[in-house]
Structures are given as structure tokens and as C-alpha cells.
Design a protein around this motif. Structure first.
Motif, short mmCIF file in Angstrom:
data_model
loop_
_atom_site.label_atom_id
_atom_site.label_comp_id
_atom_site.label_asym_id
_atom_site.label_seq_id
_atom_site.Cartn_x
_atom_site.Cartn_y
_atom_site.Cartn_z
N VAL A 10 -4.10 -25.22 -4.65
CA VAL A 10 -3.43 -26.48 -4.99
C VAL A 10 -3.06 -26.57 -6.46
O VAL A 10 -2.17 -27.33 -6.84
CB VAL A 10 -4.31 -27.69 -4.60
N SER A 11 -3.73 -25.79 -7.32
CA SER A 11 -3.43 -25.85 -8.75
C SER A 11 -2.15 -25.10 -9.09
O SER A 11 -1.48 -25.42 -10.08
CB SER A 11 -4.59 -25.27 -9.56
N THR A 12 -1.79 -24.11 -8.28
CA THR A 12 -0.59 -23.32 -8.56
C THR A 12 0.49 -23.47 -7.48
O THR A 12 1.65 -23.18 -7.72
CB THR A 12 -0.94 -21.83 -8.66
N GLY A 13 0.09 -23.94 -6.29
CA GLY A 13 1.03 -24.06 -5.18
C GLY A 13 1.25 -22.76 -4.45
O GLY A 13 2.00 -22.70 -3.47
N LYS A 14 0.57 -21.69 -4.89
CA LYS A 14 0.75 -20.38 -4.25
C LYS A 14 -0.05 -20.34 -2.94
O LYS A 14 -1.17 -20.84 -2.86
CB LYS A 14 0.28 -19.27 -5.19
N VAL A 15 0.58 -19.74 -1.93
CA VAL A 15 -0.05 -19.64 -0.61
C VAL A 15 -0.46 -18.19 -0.36
O VAL A 15 0.30 -17.26 -0.64
CB VAL A 15 0.92 -20.11 0.50
N TYR A 16 -1.69 -18.01 0.16
CA TYR A 16 -2.22 -16.68 0.44
C TYR A 16 -2.41 -16.54 1.95
O TYR A 16 -2.91 -17.45 2.62
CB TYR A 16 -3.55 -16.47 -0.28
N TYR A 17 -2.03 -15.37 2.47
CA TYR A 17 -2.04 -15.14 3.92
C TYR A 17 -3.01 -14.02 4.28
O TYR A 17 -3.22 -13.09 3.49
CB TYR A 17 -0.63 -14.77 4.40
N ALA A 18 -3.58 -14.13 5.47
CA ALA A 18 -4.53 -13.12 5.93
C ALA A 18 -4.31 -12.83 7.41
O ALA A 18 -3.94 -13.72 8.18
CB ALA A 18 -5.96 -13.58 5.69
N LYS A 19 -4.58 -11.58 7.80
CA LYS A 19 -4.40 -11.17 9.19
C LYS A 19 -5.65 -11.39 10.03
O LYS A 19 -5.58 -11.46 11.25
CB LYS A 19 -3.99 -9.70 9.25
N ASN A 20 -6.80 -11.48 9.35
CA ASN A 20 -8.05 -11.71 10.09
C ASN A 20 -8.97 -12.62 9.29
O ASN A 20 -8.71 -12.93 8.11
CB ASN A 20 -8.75 -10.39 10.42
N LYS B 214 -10.43 -17.15 0.32
CA LYS B 214 -10.99 -18.48 0.12
C LYS B 214 -12.01 -18.47 -1.02
O LYS B 214 -12.03 -19.37 -1.87
CB LYS B 214 -11.65 -18.97 1.41
N GLU B 215 -12.86 -17.44 -1.03
CA GLU B 215 -13.86 -17.33 -2.09
C GLU B 215 -13.20 -17.16 -3.45
O GLU B 215 -13.61 -17.78 -4.44
CB GLU B 215 -14.78 -16.14 -1.80
N GLU B 216 -12.15 -16.33 -3.50
CA GLU B 216 -11.50 -16.01 -4.77
C GLU B 216 -10.66 -17.16 -5.32
O GLU B 216 -10.72 -17.47 -6.52
CB GLU B 216 -10.62 -14.78 -4.61
N TYR B 217 -9.90 -17.81 -4.45
CA TYR B 217 -8.91 -18.78 -4.93
C TYR B 217 -9.29 -20.25 -4.73
O TYR B 217 -8.67 -21.13 -5.31
CB TYR B 217 -7.55 -18.52 -4.26
N ILE B 218 -10.30 -20.49 -3.90
CA ILE B 218 -10.71 -21.88 -3.66
C ILE B 218 -12.11 -22.15 -4.15
O ILE B 218 -12.33 -22.97 -5.03
CB ILE B 218 -10.61 -22.24 -2.14
N ASP B 219 -13.09 -21.43 -3.57
CA ASP B 219 -14.49 -21.70 -3.88
C ASP B 219 -14.82 -21.47 -5.36
O ASP B 219 -15.55 -22.26 -5.97
CB ASP B 219 -15.41 -20.82 -3.01
#
Length: 386
Positions: free
Chosen positions: A360-370, A378-383
Motif C-alpha cells: 500500500v505504500s508504493t502501490g506495487k502489486v506482487y503475484y505468486a503461483k502458489n 507477504k513476509e517481505e513486503y507486508i509483515d
């Protein structure tokens, strides 16, 4: 001897004369140099002042002509008008400060699809609002000047529109909310706009049948306008926007209700067009895999409150709108989405991702296949940022 002596005497005189001429030339060169330096300095200063003046003018022209003047004027945009010509018309009608700056603004932001027609605009309007109004289209004939302009932002829910009307108009919030629950009024709209509203009518457990169908746009507001007529304008605008997509929706074996439901999630989950199209495909991937959509937007709607972070208890709220517990699309839309969000759902970006999260601080979206990849992101960019 006498001739030699005469030559010796005149030589110094010639040298002195040459020296004087040389000194005079040097002074003239210095004077010319100073003049040139002064001229260059003045030219540079003039260029700097002109550039600063233009920058100040340009910057001020990006702002409303008069933020305090909300008096509407009728503006006629002829068919085939270029952005430059539209700017000239708006400047002439005293809606904006500079038509030239408006033209630059349009080009810088890659804006297009301006439509001909009659518009009601005010000097208090931002250039972005004017541009958006021109994209929405005007009327074929001039209308009586409205008492105010009412702008419904993209992604507003029924509750938020009710609050907006309560603040900006003489319409009471309770009256609007009661109309949203009025089945007879809704059924009348279904008869009027069957392609738009039939799948909505057939949906079960819907909180407000017109959620998702009050198109976010700018409307002319008249104090003597009936509430029902104002809402009808919003639904008619939604039908106008959806008209080109009805066949495509049928071809994709979707319903209007399903498209608008996903569009309402995409509206809030993504900011940029490409991300919205990617997110739409993630939702389709999850539906095809028999997984719940697990959108936080659904929980916030079910809870009817705003939260930055959800708890595990929140995700267990008992509501048909809870898409953590319930698979599929749910009862219906969670807000009133924009055309861009609708198009993202109908033209998603192909991918095989099953998860996404946004910083939410940058607006960048991260995608994952599993799920494992998702937890790492989530740990890196949110938690780690909490």
C-alpha cells in the motif's frame, strides 16, 4: 650625419603613435567585450525570467481558474474538435485559464476520447475533472443550467453515495438508503433496463440491488429534481457504458452481475490498468480452480467498516458477501466500478498466478503461483513493514 640623426628622432614618435593606437584599440575591444557580456547576461536573464514566468503561468493554469466560483456555464464542443480547439473554447468561455496549457495537459496524460455535446462546467473545476467530464459525453441539446455538479467518484459504494448526497445536496441520506431498498422502484428499473438488471434481480442475498449500477460520473443536480430521477440518471449512465459489452459478456458465459462484481473488486485491489487486468485473471484462475476469491474488499463490505488490516476473526464474519468463506462471485458488487475496471474483467491479462498482494505504500502489486511464494512475498513486503 644630419639625415641619420633625423631618422633617429622620428622613430620614437612613430612607436609612441603605434602604442597609442594599440592602447586605444585595446580599450575599444574591452568596451565591446563588456557590452557583449552585458548583452549576453541580459539575454540569459531575460530567458530565465521568461522561462520562470512561463513555468509559473503553466503551473497556475493547471489549477482551477477560480476555486471559489462554482457558477455553471454552458459549453458547446462541436463534433470533430481537437484538444487544442477544445482548450480554446474552454478558455473563451472562462472555464479554464489557458487553452494552450489544457492542450499540453491532455497530451502529457495521454487523454483522448473527448466527445462532442453541450456541457455544464464551472471555473472551480480541476482539469482532471473537466477531462473526465468530456470523456463521459455531454447532451445533444443545451439544458437549463444546473444548481450544482454532483461527482460520484469511482469505486464509491451505495453508503458512500448516500453520504455524498447528504453533504452536497438537499437529499437526505435516509431517503436515498430507503430508495435503495425499495423493491417496487427497482423492479420498475428492471423493466426499463432489462439487459443491465435482469441478472441482478435473479441474484440471491443481495444487500442493495443497485450496488454496482450507479455509475461513477459527474451529474447535473437540480434542487427540484426528484431523488428517483437522479438515481435513474445514474442507472441510465451505467446502461450506456455497458451497452457495448453485453454481447461479449454472453460470449464469455458470464452475467452482468458477475462482471460488475469482479470489476468492483478489481477497482479496489489494483490502481494501474495492467495490474487490474492481471488481478482479474487471478480471480478467474481461483474460480476455475474451485478456490474462494479471498478478497479483503469482500470482508470490509460484509463488516460495513474500514480497516487497514484484517484479523482472522474478521475473515470468519457470517455474511454471503464473505468471499473468504464462500466460493464464487457472492451475491453482487461491492461498490460502483469504473469502465476501466469493467474492461479489465472482460479483457484480463493471461497468467497462471493464484495469489497477489499489494504494497500500500508504493502501490506495487506482487503475484505468486502458489501459497509458499505468496507467504514469502507477504513476509517481505507486508509483515516486515508493519
Amino acid at each position: 650625419m644630419s639625415e641619420s640623426g633625423s631618422s633617429d628622432k622620428t622613430q620614437p614618435k612613430r612607436n609612441r603613435t603605434r602604442q597609442k593606437k594599440y592602447n586605444k584599440k585595446q580599450k575599444e575591444n574591452k568596451t565591446v567585450g563588456r557590452i557583449i557580456a552585458i548583452v549576453i547576461t541580459l539575454l540569459v536573464m531575460a530567458i530565465v525570467i521568461a522561462a520562470f514566468s512561463f513555468y509559473s503561468f503553466f503551473k497556475s493554469s493547471l489549477k482551477p481558474l477560480n476555486p471559489d466560483n462554482k457558477k455553471l456555464v454552458q459549453v458547446n464542443i462541436p463534433v470533430g474538435s481537437s484538444s487544442k480547439e477544445i482548450g480554446q473554447i474552454l478558455e473563451k468561455d472562462k472555464v479554464i485559464k489557458s487553452g494552450l496549457v489544457f492542450s499540453y495537459y491532455v497530451k502529457m496524460n495521454n487523454l483522448s476520447d473527448f466527445q462532442a455535446g453541450y456541457y455544464q462546467m464551472a471555473p472551480s473545476m480541476e482539469l482532471s475533472e473537466i477531462a473526465k467530464t468530456l470523456q463521459q459525453g455531454g447532451t445533444d441539446e443545451p439544458e437549463a443550467l444546473a444548481d450544482a455538479k454532483l461527482t460520484v467518484p469511482e469505486g464509491y459504494s451505495v453508503n458512500q453515495i448516500a453520504d455524498l448526497l447528504g453533504k452536497k445536496t438537499k437529499i437526505k441520506k435516509d431517503d436515498f438508503m430507503n430508495l435503495m431498498k425499495n423493491e417496487d422502484y427497482f423492479n420498475g428499473l428492471v423493466e426499463k433496463y432489462p439487459e443491465l438488471l435482469t441478472s441482478d434481480k435473479d441474484s440471491k442475498g443481495v444487500k442493495y440491488h443497485l450496488e454496482g449500477y450507479l455509475y461513477p460520473a459527474t451529474y447535473n443536480y437540480y434542487e427540484d429534481t426528484k431523488l428517483e430521477d437522479l438515481v435513474d440518471q445514474m442507472v441510465a449512465k451505467s446502461n450506456q457504458v455497458m451497452l457495448p459489452y453485453y454481447e461479449q459478456i454472453k460470449t464469455k458465459n458470464l452475467t452482468v452481475q458477475e462482471v460488475l462484481t469482479l470489476a468492483s473488486l478489481v477497482e479496489k485491489e489494483g490502481v494501474h490498468e495492467l495490474d487490474r487486468r492481471k488481478i482479474a485473471q487471478v480471480f478467474f484462475n481461483r474460480i476455475n480452480a474451485g478456490m474462494p476469491l479471498q478478497s479483503d474488499i469482500s470482508i470490509l463490505y460484509a463488516l460495513d467498516e474500514h480497516k487497514v488490516h484484517l484479523s482472522n476473526a474478521d475473515t470468519q464474519v457470517d455474511s454471503p458477501y464473505n468471499l473468504y468463506l464462500n466460493k464464487g462471485y457472492g451475491p453482487g458488487p461491492f461498490n460502483n466500478p469504473s469502465q476501466q475496471a469493467i474492461e479489465a474483467v472482460l479483457n484480463p491479462e493471461p497468467n497462471d498466478f493464484m495469489y497477489f498482494l499489494a504494497d500500500v505504500s508504493t502501490g506495487k502489486v506482487y503475484y505468486a503461483k502458489n501459497y509458499e511464494e505468496h507467504l514469502k512475498l507477504k513476509e517481505e513486503y507486508i509483515d516486515n513493514k508493519k
